[in-house]
Scaffold this motif. Structure first.
Motif, PDB file in Angstrom:
ATOM      1  N   VAL A 153       0.849  -1.184   0.000  1.00 44.67           N
ATOM      2  CA  VAL A 153       0.000   0.000   0.000  1.00 44.67           C
ATOM      3  C   VAL A 153       0.887   1.238   0.000  1.00 44.67           C
ATOM      4  O   VAL A 153       1.910   1.280   0.682  1.00 44.67           O
ATOM      5  CB  VAL A 153      -0.951   0.010   1.220  1.00 44.67           C
ATOM      6  N   SER A 154       0.530   2.210  -0.792  1.00 43.01           N
ATOM      7  CA  SER A 154       1.234   3.489  -0.799  1.00 43.01           C
ATOM      8  C   SER A 154       1.137   4.132   0.580  1.00 43.01           C
ATOM      9  O   SER A 154       0.055   4.206   1.165  1.00 43.01           O
ATOM     10  CB  SER A 154       0.623   4.413  -1.862  1.00 43.01           C
ATOM     11  N   GLN A 155       2.256   4.607   1.086  1.00 43.33           N
ATOM     12  CA  GLN A 155       2.269   5.261   2.397  1.00 43.33           C
ATOM     13  C   GLN A 155       1.373   6.490   2.397  1.00 43.33           C
ATOM     14  O   GLN A 155       0.661   6.761   3.362  1.00 43.33           O
ATOM     15  CB  GLN A 155       3.702   5.638   2.783  1.00 43.33           C
ATOM     16  N   ALA A 156       1.412   7.229   1.294  1.00 45.33           N
ATOM     17  CA  ALA A 156       0.566   8.418   1.192  1.00 45.33           C
ATOM     18  C   ALA A 156      -0.910   8.038   1.136  1.00 45.33           C
ATOM     19  O   ALA A 156      -1.763   8.717   1.729  1.00 45.33           O
ATOM     20  CB  ALA A 156       0.945   9.229  -0.038  1.00 45.33           C
ATOM     21  N   ALA A 157      -1.217   6.958   0.406  1.00 47.92           N
ATOM     22  CA  ALA A 157      -2.608   6.510   0.313  1.00 47.92           C
ATOM     23  C   ALA A 157      -3.160   6.172   1.688  1.00 47.92           C
ATOM     24  O   ALA A 157      -4.274   6.573   2.045  1.00 47.92           O
ATOM     25  CB  ALA A 157      -2.717   5.305  -0.611  1.00 47.92           C
ATOM     26  N   PHE A 158      -2.374   5.437   2.477  1.00 51.57           N
ATOM     27  CA  PHE A 158      -2.847   5.078   3.816  1.00 51.57           C
ATOM     28  C   PHE A 158      -2.958   6.313   4.702  1.00 51.57           C
ATOM     29  O   PHE A 158      -3.950   6.491   5.416  1.00 51.57           O
ATOM     30  CB  PHE A 158      -1.930   4.053   4.469  1.00 51.57           C
ATOM     31  N   ALA A 159      -1.948   7.185   4.650  1.00 56.00           N
ATOM     32  CA  ALA A 159      -1.943   8.359   5.520  1.00 56.00           C
ATOM     33  C   ALA A 159      -3.162   9.244   5.286  1.00 56.00           C
ATOM     34  O   ALA A 159      -3.769   9.756   6.236  1.00 56.00           O
ATOM     35  CB  ALA A 159      -0.659   9.157   5.310  1.00 56.00           C
ATOM     36  N   ILE A 160      -3.535   9.417   4.032  1.00 51.75           N
ATOM     37  CA  ILE A 160      -4.665  10.299   3.697  1.00 51.75           C
ATOM     38  C   ILE A 160      -6.003   9.589   3.850  1.00 51.75           C
ATOM     39  O   ILE A 160      -6.899  10.043   4.567  1.00 51.75           O
ATOM     40  CB  ILE A 160      -4.514  10.852   2.270  1.00 51.75           C
ATOM     41  N   TYR A 197     -20.749  24.243  -5.429  1.00 48.48           N
ATOM     42  CA  TYR A 197     -21.013  25.528  -4.779  1.00 48.48           C
ATOM     43  C   TYR A 197     -21.305  25.314  -3.297  1.00 48.48           C
ATOM     44  O   TYR A 197     -22.189  24.547  -2.920  1.00 48.48           O
ATOM     45  CB  TYR A 197     -22.195  26.228  -5.451  1.00 48.48           C
ATOM     46  N   GLN A 198     -20.519  25.945  -2.447  1.00 48.78           N
ATOM     47  CA  GLN A 198     -20.605  25.825  -0.994  1.00 48.78           C
ATOM     48  C   GLN A 198     -20.491  24.376  -0.538  1.00 48.78           C
ATOM     49  O   GLN A 198     -20.989  24.010   0.530  1.00 48.78           O
ATOM     50  CB  GLN A 198     -21.903  26.458  -0.471  1.00 48.78           C
ATOM     51  N   ASP A 199     -19.840  23.552  -1.341  1.00 49.26           N
ATOM     52  CA  ASP A 199     -19.682  22.141  -1.004  1.00 49.26           C
ATOM     53  C   ASP A 199     -18.289  21.629  -1.385  1.00 49.26           C
ATOM     54  O   ASP A 199     -18.125  20.505  -1.799  1.00 49.26           O
ATOM     55  CB  ASP A 199     -20.766  21.301  -1.695  1.00 49.26           C
ATOM     56  N   HIS A 200     -17.291  22.509  -1.288  1.00 45.67           N
ATOM     57  CA  HIS A 200     -15.905  22.069  -1.373  1.00 45.67           C
ATOM     58  C   HIS A 200     -15.070  22.960  -0.469  1.00 45.67           C
ATOM     59  O   HIS A 200     -15.468  24.080  -0.135  1.00 45.67           O
ATOM     60  CB  HIS A 200     -15.385  22.051  -2.815  1.00 45.67           C
ATOM     61  N   ALA A 201     -13.963  22.417  -0.019  1.00 52.28           N
ATOM     62  CA  ALA A 201     -13.156  23.079   1.000  1.00 52.28           C
ATOM     63  C   ALA A 201     -11.750  23.346   0.480  1.00 52.28           C
ATOM     64  O   ALA A 201     -11.306  22.749  -0.504  1.00 52.28           O
ATOM     65  CB  ALA A 201     -13.096  22.211   2.257  1.00 52.28           C
ATOM     66  N   LEU A 202     -11.049  24.225   1.173  1.00 56.65           N
ATOM     67  CA  LEU A 202      -9.651  24.526   0.863  1.00 56.65           C
ATOM     68  C   LEU A 202      -8.786  24.108   2.043  1.00 56.65           C
ATOM     69  O   LEU A 202      -8.982  24.577   3.168  1.00 56.65           O
ATOM     70  CB  LEU A 202      -9.481  26.024   0.594  1.00 56.65           C
ATOM     71  N   PHE A 203      -7.839  23.202   1.774  1.00 54.04           N
ATOM     72  CA  PHE A 203      -6.840  22.845   2.780  1.00 54.04           C
ATOM     73  C   PHE A 203      -5.610  23.698   2.483  1.00 54.04           C
ATOM     74  O   PHE A 203      -4.836  23.414   1.578  1.00 54.04           O
ATOM     75  CB  PHE A 203      -6.510  21.348   2.715  1.00 54.04           C
ATOM     76  N   ASP A 204      -5.451  24.757   3.273  1.00 57.43           N
ATOM     77  CA  ASP A 204      -4.512  25.829   2.927  1.00 57.43           C
ATOM     78  C   ASP A 204      -3.233  25.758   3.773  1.00 57.43           C
ATOM     79  O   ASP A 204      -2.801  26.746   4.359  1.00 57.43           O
ATOM     80  CB  ASP A 204      -5.202  27.182   3.126  1.00 57.43           C
ATOM     81  N   ASP A 205      -2.630  24.557   3.839  1.00 59.46           N
ATOM     82  CA  ASP A 205      -1.441  24.422   4.686  1.00 59.46           C
ATOM     83  C   ASP A 205      -0.561  23.296   4.168  1.00 59.46           C
ATOM     84  O   ASP A 205      -0.484  22.226   4.771  1.00 59.46           O
ATOM     85  CB  ASP A 205      -1.862  24.173   6.135  1.00 59.46           C
ATOM     86  N   PHE A 206       0.100  23.534   3.074  1.00 65.85           N
ATOM     87  CA  PHE A 206       0.969  22.518   2.479  1.00 65.85           C
ATOM     88  C   PHE A 206       2.278  22.410   3.256  1.00 65.85           C
ATOM     89  O   PHE A 206       2.962  23.416   3.477  1.00 65.85           O
ATOM     90  CB  PHE A 206       1.267  22.861   1.020  1.00 65.85           C
ATOM     91  N   THR A 207       2.634  21.188   3.668  1.00 66.41           N
ATOM     92  CA  THR A 207       3.870  20.972   4.431  1.00 66.41           C
ATOM     93  C   THR A 207       4.746  19.887   3.813  1.00 66.41           C
ATOM     94  O   THR A 207       5.670  19.399   4.453  1.00 66.41           O
ATOM     95  CB  THR A 207       3.558  20.593   5.897  1.00 66.41           C
ATOM     96  N   GLY A 208       4.445  19.491   2.580  1.00 62.85           N
ATOM     97  CA  GLY A 208       5.261  18.480   1.921  1.00 62.85           C
ATOM     98  C   GLY A 208       4.482  17.211   1.647  1.00 62.85           C
ATOM     99  O   GLY A 208       3.259  17.154   1.814  1.00 62.85           O
ATOM    100  N   ILE A 209       5.184  16.177   1.190  1.00 59.84           N
ATOM    101  CA  ILE A 209       4.559  14.898   0.873  1.00 59.84           C
ATOM    102  C   ILE A 209       3.880  14.322   2.110  1.00 59.84           C
ATOM    103  O   ILE A 209       4.456  14.303   3.205  1.00 59.84           O
ATOM    104  CB  ILE A 209       5.606  13.905   0.333  1.00 59.84           C
ATOM    105  N   VAL A 210       2.640  13.862   1.937  1.00 58.72           N
ATOM    106  CA  VAL A 210       1.875  13.333   3.066  1.00 58.72           C
ATOM    107  C   VAL A 210       2.293  11.883   3.314  1.00 58.72           C
ATOM    108  O   VAL A 210       1.973  10.986   2.539  1.00 58.72           O
ATOM    109  CB  VAL A 210       0.359  13.407   2.803  1.00 58.72           C
ATOM    110  N   LEU A 211       2.985  11.668   4.423  1.00 61.08           N
ATOM    111  CA  LEU A 211       3.460  10.325   4.762  1.00 61.08           C
ATOM    112  C   LEU A 211       3.007   9.873   6.149  1.00 61.08           C
ATOM    113  O   LEU A 211       3.149   8.697   6.484  1.00 61.08           O
ATOM    114  CB  LEU A 211       4.998  10.271   4.694  1.00 61.08           C
TER     115      LEU A 211
END
Length: 260
Positions: free
Chosen positions: A97-104, A147-161
Motif C-alpha cells: 500500500v502506498s504510504q501516502a494513500a494510507f496516511a490520507i 457551490y458551498q460544497d468544497h473546502a480549501l486545505f490551505d497548509d501545504f507541508t510536503g509529501i503526506v506520509l
C-alpha cells in the motif's frame, strides 16, 4: 465477468443498487473501483506513482480496498486490489500500500463514516488550480455542483506520509464532498465509488474551465440563489452516482478484463 446479485428498482435504472448479501456488495465495490482506475487512466489522471482511490469494505468497515503501489491505473483488475486494515497492513491481496494513500485515506474514512470512497490524484488542472490557494467559483452550470460544497486545505507541508497529516486533511475536508489541497491537488469523496470518481472528474474539469476563463478575462459569476438551486439538484449523491454510469458502460465494454 462475475455477475453480482443486485436488486435495482425497475422504475429507475439510474438508481444506485441495493444488495442481497455482503459478498455481492463487496464485489460490486471492487468492480467499480477497478473501473474507476481504468477511467482515470483513460482521462490522463495517472501520474507516475501518485494517486489512489479507496473503497470502504462493507463488512470490515475500518478496512478499505485500494490499488497496490506501483501498478499503472490502466492495468488494474479486481484481482489486483488489496484490502488494508486500520493499521496500514495488507490483509488480503498481493502488493504494497502506498504510504501516502494510507496516511490520507485512512483518516478520511475514519473521520467520515458516511464516506464509502475517496479519490485523489495529481491530475494537471487540479494541481495547477491548487497553487492559487482559492476555492473554485460558480462560473458554469457544471461548477455549481461544488457551490458551498468544497473546502480549501490551505497548509501545504510536503509529501503526506504520516497519519497526523492525513487527519489534518480530513479535518480540512469537513463535511464537504471535495477539497482543494493547496500546492498539491484535489480530492473528492462519495457515498459510492461511482460518486467519488465522478466528482473527481467533474472537479478537474471545473478547475480547467476556470483556469482557461481567467486566462482570457474575468468570468461572470452565477448568482448565489441560482448556484445554490443548481447545487441542490446537480450536486446530490444520486447525481454523482448517475454521472459515472455512462463512463462505466464505456470502460466495461472496452476493457472487460478489469473484471478478472
Amino acid at each position: 465477468m462475475v455477475q453480482t446479485s443486485l436488486v435495482r428498482p425497475s422504475s429507475n435504472p439510474f438508481q444506485p443498487p441495493t444488495f442481497v448479501s455482503i459478498e455481492s456488495e463487496r464485489r460490486h465495490r471492487q468492480e467499480r473501483l477497478a473501473a474507476a482506475f481504468r477511467v482515470f487512466a483513460r482521462l490522463g489522471f495517472a501520474q507516475g506513482l501518485a494517486g489512489h482511490i479507496t473503497a470502504r469494505d462493507p463488512e470490515l468497515t475500518d478496512h478499505f480496498w485500494v490499488n497496490p503501489f506501483g501498478i499503472h491505473f490502466s492495468r488494474i483488475r479486481v484481482s489486483d486490489l488489496i484490502l488494508v486494515n486500520s493499521e496500514g497492513q495488507v490483509v488480503q491481496g498481493e502488493g504494497k500500500v502506498s504510504q501516502a494513500a494510507f496516511a490520507i485515506h485512512s483518516q478520511i474514512h475514519e473521520a467520515r463514516p458516511d464516506v464509502i470512497a475517496a479519490a485523489h490524484a495529481h491530475s494537471f488542472y487540479g494541481k495547477t488550480w491548487s497553487t492559487l490557494g482559492r476555492l473554485l467559483d460558480p462560473i458554469t452550470q457544471d461548477s455549481c455542483a461544488f457551490y458551498q460544497d468544497h473546502a480549501l486545505f490551505d497548509d501545504f507541508t510536503g509529501i503526506v506520509l504520516e497519519t497526523s497529516e492525513g487527519k489534518r486533511i480530513a479535518q480540512g475536508l469537513g463535511k464537504s464532498k471535495a477539497a482543494i489541497l493547496r500546492n498539491h491537488g484535489i480530492l473528492t469523496v462519495g457515498h459510492s465509488v461511482d460518486e467519488a470518481a465522478w466528482w473527481y472528474i467533474r472537479l478537474e474539469d471545473t478547475a480547467k474551465a476556470q483556469l482557461l476563463a481567467e486566462a482570457v478575462g474575468k468570468p461572470i459569476l452565477i448568482d448565489h440563489d441560482i448556484a445554490l438551486k443548481i447545487q441542490q439538484r446537480g450536486g446530490t449523491h444520486q447525481a454523482g452516482w448517475g454521472g459515472f454510469q455512462y463512463l462505466w458502460d464505456e470502460i466495461t465494454h472496452d476493457q472487460p478484463d478489469l473484471f478478472d
